[in-house]
Design a protein around this motif. Sequence first.
Motif, PDB file in Angstrom:
ATOM      1  N   VAL A  18       7.078  24.695  66.941  1.00 16.13           N
ATOM      2  CA  VAL A  18       6.048  24.283  66.905  1.00 16.13           C
ATOM      3  C   VAL A  18       5.111  24.714  66.128  1.00 16.13           C
ATOM      4  CG1 VAL A  18       6.288  26.305  69.186  1.00 16.13           C
ATOM      5  CG2 VAL A  18       5.936  27.371  66.073  1.00 16.13           C
ATOM      6  N   VAL A  19       3.665  23.984  66.062  1.00 21.36           N
ATOM      7  CA  VAL A  19       2.751  24.286  65.444  1.00 21.36           C
ATOM      8  C   VAL A  19       1.979  25.356  65.249  1.00 21.36           C
ATOM      9  CG1 VAL A  19       0.570  22.286  64.747  1.00 21.36           C
ATOM     10  CG2 VAL A  19       3.183  21.581  65.746  1.00 21.36           C
TER      11      VAL A  19
ATOM     12  N   GLU B  58       9.334  34.919  67.686  1.00 22.60           N
ATOM     13  CA  GLU B  58       9.768  35.060  68.869  1.00 22.60           C
ATOM     14  C   GLU B  58       8.330  34.624  69.885  1.00 22.60           C
ATOM     15  OE1 GLU B  58      11.475  38.969  69.585  1.00 22.60           O
ATOM     16  OE2 GLU B  58      13.607  37.553  68.222  1.00 22.60           O
ATOM     17  N   LEU B  59       8.585  33.850  71.237  1.00 30.75           N
ATOM     18  CA  LEU B  59       6.952  33.966  71.788  1.00 30.75           C
ATOM     19  C   LEU B  59       7.571  34.412  72.945  1.00 30.75           C
ATOM     20  CD1 LEU B  59       5.767  30.207  71.302  1.00 30.75           C
ATOM     21  CD2 LEU B  59       4.952  32.533  69.698  1.00 30.75           C
ATOM     22  N   ARG B  60       6.417  35.843  73.487  1.00 26.81           N
ATOM     23  CA  ARG B  60       7.022  36.226  74.899  1.00 26.81           C
ATOM     24  C   ARG B  60       5.181  35.697  75.517  1.00 26.81           C
ATOM     25  NH1 ARG B  60       9.961  40.209  77.148  1.00 26.81           N
ATOM     26  NH2 ARG B  60      10.639  40.901  74.683  1.00 26.81           N
ATOM     27  N   PHE B  61       5.987  35.419  76.795  1.00 24.92           N
ATOM     28  CA  PHE B  61       4.906  34.430  78.088  1.00 24.92           C
ATOM     29  C   PHE B  61       4.389  35.825  78.910  1.00 24.92           C
ATOM     30  CE2 PHE B  61       7.550  31.242  75.879  1.00 24.92           C
ATOM     31  CZ  PHE B  61       6.620  30.218  75.021  1.00 24.92           C
ATOM     32  N   ARG B  62       3.727  34.951  79.679  1.00 20.10           N
ATOM     33  CA  ARG B  62       3.238  35.544  80.807  1.00 20.10           C
ATOM     34  C   ARG B  62       4.454  36.232  82.003  1.00 20.10           C
ATOM     35  NH1 ARG B  62      -1.780  32.370  83.381  1.00 20.10           N
ATOM     36  NH2 ARG B  62      -0.173  31.031  82.361  1.00 20.10           N
ATOM     37  N   ASN B  63       5.299  35.646  82.370  1.00 21.57           N
ATOM     38  CA  ASN B  63       6.265  36.427  82.933  1.00 21.57           C
ATOM     39  C   ASN B  63       7.376  36.991  82.489  1.00 21.57           C
ATOM     40  OD1 ASN B  63       7.909  34.278  81.472  1.00 21.57           O
ATOM     41  ND2 ASN B  63       8.042  32.464  83.357  1.00 21.57           N
ATOM     42  N   ASP B  64       6.963  37.450  81.238  1.00 26.20           N
ATOM     43  CA  ASP B  64       7.770  37.793  80.448  1.00 26.20           C
ATOM     44  C   ASP B  64       9.227  37.170  79.817  1.00 26.20           C
ATOM     45  OD1 ASP B  64       8.057  40.429  79.661  1.00 26.20           O
ATOM     46  OD2 ASP B  64       9.390  40.886  81.254  1.00 26.20           O
ATOM     47  N   SER B  65       9.552  36.049  80.082  1.00 26.14           N
ATOM     48  CA  SER B  65      10.331  35.011  79.306  1.00 26.14           C
ATOM     49  C   SER B  65       9.855  35.138  78.094  1.00 26.14           C
ATOM     50  CB  SER B  65      10.047  33.241  79.680  1.00 26.14           C
ATOM     51  OG  SER B  65      10.006  33.076  81.167  1.00 26.14           O
ATOM     52  N   LEU B  66      11.225  35.572  76.882  1.00 28.18           N
ATOM     53  CA  LEU B  66      11.294  35.632  75.571  1.00 28.18           C
ATOM     54  C   LEU B  66      11.765  33.915  74.979  1.00 28.18           C
ATOM     55  CD1 LEU B  66      10.490  37.679  73.617  1.00 28.18           C
ATOM     56  CD2 LEU B  66      12.629  38.407  73.598  1.00 28.18           C
ATOM     57  N   VAL B  67      11.116  33.465  74.335  1.00 28.24           N
ATOM     58  CA  VAL B  67      11.834  32.677  73.951  1.00 28.24           C
ATOM     59  C   VAL B  67      11.858  32.528  72.177  1.00 28.24           C
ATOM     60  CG1 VAL B  67      11.831  30.099  73.742  1.00 28.24           C
ATOM     61  CG2 VAL B  67      11.157  31.161  76.293  1.00 28.24           C
ATOM     62  N   THR B  68      12.922  31.667  71.485  1.00 37.12           N
ATOM     63  CA  THR B  68      12.868  31.663  69.667  1.00 37.12           C
ATOM     64  C   THR B  68      12.121  30.718  69.663  1.00 37.12           C
ATOM     65  OG1 THR B  68      14.005  33.607  69.366  1.00 37.12           O
ATOM     66  CG2 THR B  68      13.788  32.103  67.641  1.00 37.12           C
ATOM     67  N   PHE B  69      11.362  29.944  68.924  1.00 40.60           N
ATOM     68  CA  PHE B  69      10.888  28.978  68.216  1.00 40.60           C
ATOM     69  C   PHE B  69      11.146  28.933  66.814  1.00 40.60           C
ATOM     70  CE2 PHE B  69       8.730  29.100  72.307  1.00 40.60           C
ATOM     71  CZ  PHE B  69       9.669  27.970  72.810  1.00 40.60           C
ATOM     72  N   THR B  70      11.369  28.165  66.606  1.00 40.34           N
ATOM     73  CA  THR B  70      11.201  27.929  65.142  1.00 40.34           C
ATOM     74  C   THR B  70       9.521  27.251  64.334  1.00 40.34           C
ATOM     75  OG1 THR B  70      13.740  27.296  64.707  1.00 40.34           O
ATOM     76  CG2 THR B  70      12.272  26.206  62.961  1.00 40.34           C
TER      77      THR B  70
END
Length: 338
Positions: A174-175, A196-208
């Motif tokens: 991510v930027v 860690e980003l939690r989206f509106r559909n409750d998905s939890l994704v790890t980014f660098t």
Amino acid sequence: TATAAQLEGHPFRIAPHTSRVDHACHPARPMLKSYFVLAWRTLRKYPHYTVINVLGLAFAIAGCVLAYVNFEIAYGFDAQNENADEIYLLNAEVETSGWDGTWGVVPMPMAPTLESEVSGIERTARLNWAGVNMRVGDQVFQENGRFAESSVMAMFDFPLRYGSPAALDDPQQVVLEARTAEKYFGDANPIGSDIELRFRNDSLVTFTVGAVTEPILAASSLQFDLLIPYVQLERIYNTAADDWSQWALTFVQAEDAAIAQIAAAAGRFVPTQNAANENWPLRAVAPESLLDVALTSPSKSNYWLKQGVHPAAIVSPGIIAILVLNMACYNYMHPSIS
């Protein structure tokens, strides 16, 4: 030689030299002095009247300054981009029963379709809103995220503090905008750090973290806290890239000669979109210069960029300032009616 006594009373006698300055040679000095004296006397004689007029003059000047500042802001939006005169936002002219207006978004497949149809397009860039909760350690904040294609970094001038402009080519990078990075990492270089980003559909994704931009200028239509690779939009929300019922903020960078071709080519795909989304049928797709986007933003719906200065904020202070200034000047010249 004649003595002084002999020259006394002579019609052509020479007057003795004096150091007195003749005010006829310096008319401005007594004039300015008289202005100050008159102003002081008026102030002492009519203190309330003078204060009212001085305040009126001050408000008038302030109104003029405000109108000028708003004008500079309104017409200076996005001028920091070197290629601003080549960048266009694609607007959708939407017409339904009882409503007719302009949207600042177009169907999601429009960008790649136009890029394959029109030869004069240098690049396209799509963005979608992504409201996320961002977590780093014990810190959790809601951030203004954007799913963005990597071409965004090439199209717009977002100087980097750290990292590479190719960061969005990696689906797991991510930027971050500088102020977002400072909020979570302080003054440290965050490149390579995990978030860690939690989206509106409750998905939890790890980014660098792959890059950090300098602070985005207030006069930029495109504002964000972080950019997320566009491919993640399909993965996280199961949004198909060729779904004409979905919308995207879409920019094209092209030569002036290609703009008419873009509008014509986009028009050929209007029936495709209308078949996919009958509730919001398109009438046309209209490219708009990036330098004009902020000026017309108050009249648009589904506008995912920063709103520009409303025209009333430019015109109203100027009109009020002129009226107040006229009243102040007239009253000052005609104290008998005040």
